[in-house]
Design an enzyme around this catalytic site. Structure first.
Site, PDB file in Angstrom:
ATOM      1  N   GLU A 130      12.377   2.342  14.166  1.00 25.00           N
ATOM      2  CA  GLU A 130      11.511   3.389  13.586  1.00 25.00           C
ATOM      3  C   GLU A 130      10.175   3.316  14.383  1.00 25.00           C
ATOM      4  O   GLU A 130       9.846   2.479  15.101  1.00 25.00           O
ATOM      5  CB  GLU A 130      11.018   3.350  12.012  1.00 25.00           C
ATOM      6  CG  GLU A 130      10.390   2.002  11.553  1.00 25.00           C
ATOM      7  CD  GLU A 130       9.992   1.717  10.280  1.00 25.00           C
ATOM      8  OE1 GLU A 130      10.071   2.694   9.658  1.00 25.00           O
ATOM      9  OE2 GLU A 130       9.938   0.465   9.878  1.00 25.00           O
ATOM     10  N   LYS A 140       6.684  -1.906   1.804  1.00 30.80           N
ATOM     11  CA  LYS A 140       5.376  -1.394   2.629  1.00 30.80           C
ATOM     12  C   LYS A 140       4.169  -2.415   2.345  1.00 30.80           C
ATOM     13  O   LYS A 140       3.235  -2.000   1.552  1.00 30.80           O
ATOM     14  CB  LYS A 140       5.023  -0.082   1.881  1.00 30.80           C
ATOM     15  CG  LYS A 140       4.194   0.803   2.854  1.00 30.80           C
ATOM     16  CD  LYS A 140       4.211   2.537   2.422  1.00 30.80           C
ATOM     17  CE  LYS A 140       3.228   3.298   3.178  1.00 30.80           C
ATOM     18  NZ  LYS A 140       3.482   3.352   4.677  1.00 30.80           N
ATOM     19  N   ARG A 175       8.155   4.180  -4.725  1.00 26.67           N
ATOM     20  CA  ARG A 175       7.935   3.079  -3.577  1.00 26.67           C
ATOM     21  C   ARG A 175       7.163   2.044  -3.968  1.00 26.67           C
ATOM     22  O   ARG A 175       7.242   0.945  -3.651  1.00 26.67           O
ATOM     23  CB  ARG A 175       8.141   3.634  -2.299  1.00 26.67           C
ATOM     24  CG  ARG A 175       8.274   2.897  -1.207  1.00 26.67           C
ATOM     25  CD  ARG A 175       8.272   3.559  -0.067  1.00 26.67           C
ATOM     26  NE  ARG A 175       6.974   4.060   0.423  1.00 26.67           N
ATOM     27  CZ  ARG A 175       6.842   4.918   1.544  1.00 26.67           C
ATOM     28  NH1 ARG A 175       7.679   5.477   2.309  1.00 26.67           N
ATOM     29  NH2 ARG A 175       5.561   5.610   1.575  1.00 26.67           N
ATOM     30  N   TYR A 186       0.738  -1.097  -0.185  1.00 27.15           N
ATOM     31  CA  TYR A 186       0.140  -0.023   0.078  1.00 27.15           C
ATOM     32  C   TYR A 186       0.767   1.215  -0.021  1.00 27.15           C
ATOM     33  O   TYR A 186       2.152   1.201   0.205  1.00 27.15           O
ATOM     34  CB  TYR A 186      -0.780  -0.045   1.354  1.00 27.15           C
ATOM     35  CG  TYR A 186      -0.158   0.271   2.507  1.00 27.15           C
ATOM     36  CD1 TYR A 186       0.496  -0.432   3.261  1.00 27.15           C
ATOM     37  CD2 TYR A 186      -0.555   1.494   3.233  1.00 27.15           C
ATOM     38  CE1 TYR A 186       1.223  -0.331   4.302  1.00 27.15           C
ATOM     39  CE2 TYR A 186       0.306   1.899   4.633  1.00 27.15           C
ATOM     40  CZ  TYR A 186       0.843   1.088   5.040  1.00 27.15           C
ATOM     41  OH  TYR A 186       1.641   1.241   6.175  1.00 27.15           O
ATOM     42  N   LEU A 210      11.117   1.226   6.981  1.00 21.37           N
ATOM     43  CA  LEU A 210      10.572   1.558   5.485  1.00 21.37           C
ATOM     44  C   LEU A 210      11.228   3.031   5.257  1.00 21.37           C
ATOM     45  O   LEU A 210      11.354   3.849   6.190  1.00 21.37           O
ATOM     46  CB  LEU A 210       8.963   1.767   5.853  1.00 21.37           C
ATOM     47  CG  LEU A 210       8.228   2.434   4.454  1.00 21.37           C
ATOM     48  CD1 LEU A 210       8.360   1.377   3.781  1.00 21.37           C
ATOM     49  CD2 LEU A 210       7.076   3.277   4.773  1.00 21.37           C
TER      50      LEU A 210
HETATM   51  N1  PDD Z   1       2.938   5.339   7.458  1.00 20.46           N
HETATM   52  N2  PDD Z   1       7.546   3.739   8.871  1.00 20.46           N
HETATM   53  C1  PDD Z   1       6.461   3.257   8.931  1.00 20.46           C
HETATM   54  C2  PDD Z   1       6.490   1.679   9.547  1.00 20.46           C
HETATM   55  C3  PDD Z   1       5.374   3.744   8.308  1.00 20.46           C
HETATM   56  O1  PDD Z   1       4.356   2.997   8.329  1.00 20.46           O
HETATM   57  C4  PDD Z   1       5.262   4.890   7.539  1.00 20.46           C
HETATM   58  C5  PDD Z   1       4.225   5.355   6.983  1.00 20.46           C
HETATM   59  C6  PDD Z   1       6.625   5.559   7.824  1.00 20.46           C
HETATM   60  C7  PDD Z   1       6.929   7.112   7.270  1.00 20.46           C
HETATM   61  O2  PDD Z   1       6.753   6.887   5.827  1.00 20.46           O
HETATM   62  P1  PDD Z   1       6.529   8.073   4.794  1.00 20.46           P
HETATM   63  O3  PDD Z   1       7.067   9.231   5.136  1.00 20.46           O
HETATM   64  O4  PDD Z   1       6.645   7.774   3.567  1.00 20.46           O
HETATM   65  O5  PDD Z   1       4.898   8.114   5.083  1.00 20.46           O
HETATM   66  C8  PDD Z   1       7.512   5.016   8.253  1.00 20.46           C
HETATM   67  C9  PDD Z   1       1.852   5.474   6.718  1.00 20.46           C
HETATM   68  C10 PDD Z   1       1.574   7.322   6.699  1.00 20.46           C
HETATM   69  C11 PDD Z   1       0.753   4.838   7.140  1.00 20.46           C
HETATM   70  O6  PDD Z   1       0.920   3.596   6.997  1.00 20.46           O
HETATM   71  O7  PDD Z   1      -0.640   5.496   7.285  1.00 20.46           O
END
Ligand code: PDD
Length: 286
Positions: free
Chosen positions: A180, A147, A52, A33, A205
């Site tokens: 993270e 992801k 990504r 996703y 991620l």
């Molecule tokens: N989550 N790490 C994890 C485990 C995440 O699920 C996310 C993002 C990030 C940050 O990635 P980005 O900057 O690309 O949003 C890091 C999204 C927002 C979600 O699952 O809702």
């Protein structure tokens, strides 16, 4: 107004929007996703999010269900039909529906769904005060760089944070290093003014916001180091913050029961929030 979802070629009210009970996303978390921020009706960092998405699909050997041009058209139509000006779009692709069997089904067609919703940014008062994070063991599989929709450890971690009155949970590996957050990347600023975030290996991620913040920080001549850092180092750091699509850069003022720095948002986090926000809004794709 009822919310509209895109499901495999059709736009449907949410209550009618369904996937098959043998969808492999439902049974095996066999899918990926993206969440992309919508600002002023346009998409923030659209190109790296789609890049990504392709990487995640490639790692799981799921064929893209349509071209990027078609995907972008569906994204825009989903946002339009839901009248989202500021919010998010959620895009999910699974390997598709097939009789339950662990190995890949030969004939399955990937399923694609999209939803969009209005979402207010975090209350500015919270940004001014800073947030608290708690630490939890990182109990995820060995490939969080993909992801995938396998988010149960992340959901458990976030719930733990909520019950502890914290904004986010920082996941900690077996060596005591922070990987993270459950839905965000983790950063600290050291006494030497180095901005530290874990290198983008298989353990995290590689956040699109993380990449944007690295870019604006580099352009501003700030010192960047991509390496692991421990919970103890974070608690003793001058500053800490987190990054994600939904709230960009959020300052952290407490980690578990330790106060970070002076217990208020630091200058570096404040500056990076401003720099990244301008960068993101300038690059919005319509
Ligand atoms: N989550 N790490 C994890 C485990 C995440 O699920 C996310 C993002 C990030 C940050 O990635 P980005 O900057 O690309 O949003 C890091 C999204 C927002 C979600 O699952 O809702």
């Amino acid at each position: 107004m009822s919310r509209i979802a895109y499901v495999n070629g059709r736009y449907l009210p949410h209550r009618q929007a369904c996937v098959h009970i043998e969808d492999r996303g439902f049974q095996f978390a066999d899918g990926v996703y993206e969440v992309i921020a919508v600002k002023g009706g346009g998409f923030v960092d659209e190109t790296p999010h789609l890049a990504r998405l392709h990487r995640s699909l490639g790692e799981l050997r799921i064929a893209p269900p349509m071209s990027d041009a078609a995907l972008k058209a569906v994204m825009r139509e989903t946002v339009r039909r839901n009248r989202v000006v500021d919010g998010i779009i959620y895009i999910q692709i699974t390997r598709g529906a097939a009789p339950r069997d662990f190995s890949f089904p030969p004939g399955a067609r990937p399923s694609l769904i999209m939803t969009a919703r209005t979402q207010r940014p975090l209350d500015p008062k919270i940004i001014e005060r800073g947030v608290r994070v708690v630490t939890v063991p990182d109990i995820r599989w060995a490939r969080p760089d993909i992801k995938s929709v396998a988010l149960l450890p992340n959901a458990l971690g976030k719930q733990h944070a909520r019950e502890a009155g914290a904004y986010e949970a920082w996941q900690v590996d077996r060596d005591g290093n922070v990987t993270e957050g459950t839905s965000s990347n983790a950063w600290i600023v050291t006494a030497k003014d180095e901005i530290v975030t874990r290198q983008a290996d298989h353990a995290i991620l590689n956040g699109v916001t993380r990449l944007g913040v690295l870019k604006v920080a580099g352009d501003a001549g700030l010192k960047l180091v991509e390496r692991p850092f421990s919970v103890d180092e974070a608690k003793a750091a001058r500053e800490a913050f987190l990054t994600s699509t939904t709230n960009f850069v959020v300052p952290i003022v407490r980690i578990d029961d330790a106060t970070v720095g002076e217990g208020k948002p630091g200058e570096v986090a404040r500056r990076l929030r401003a720099l990244y926000t301008s960068f993101a809004l300038e690059g919005v794709a319509r």
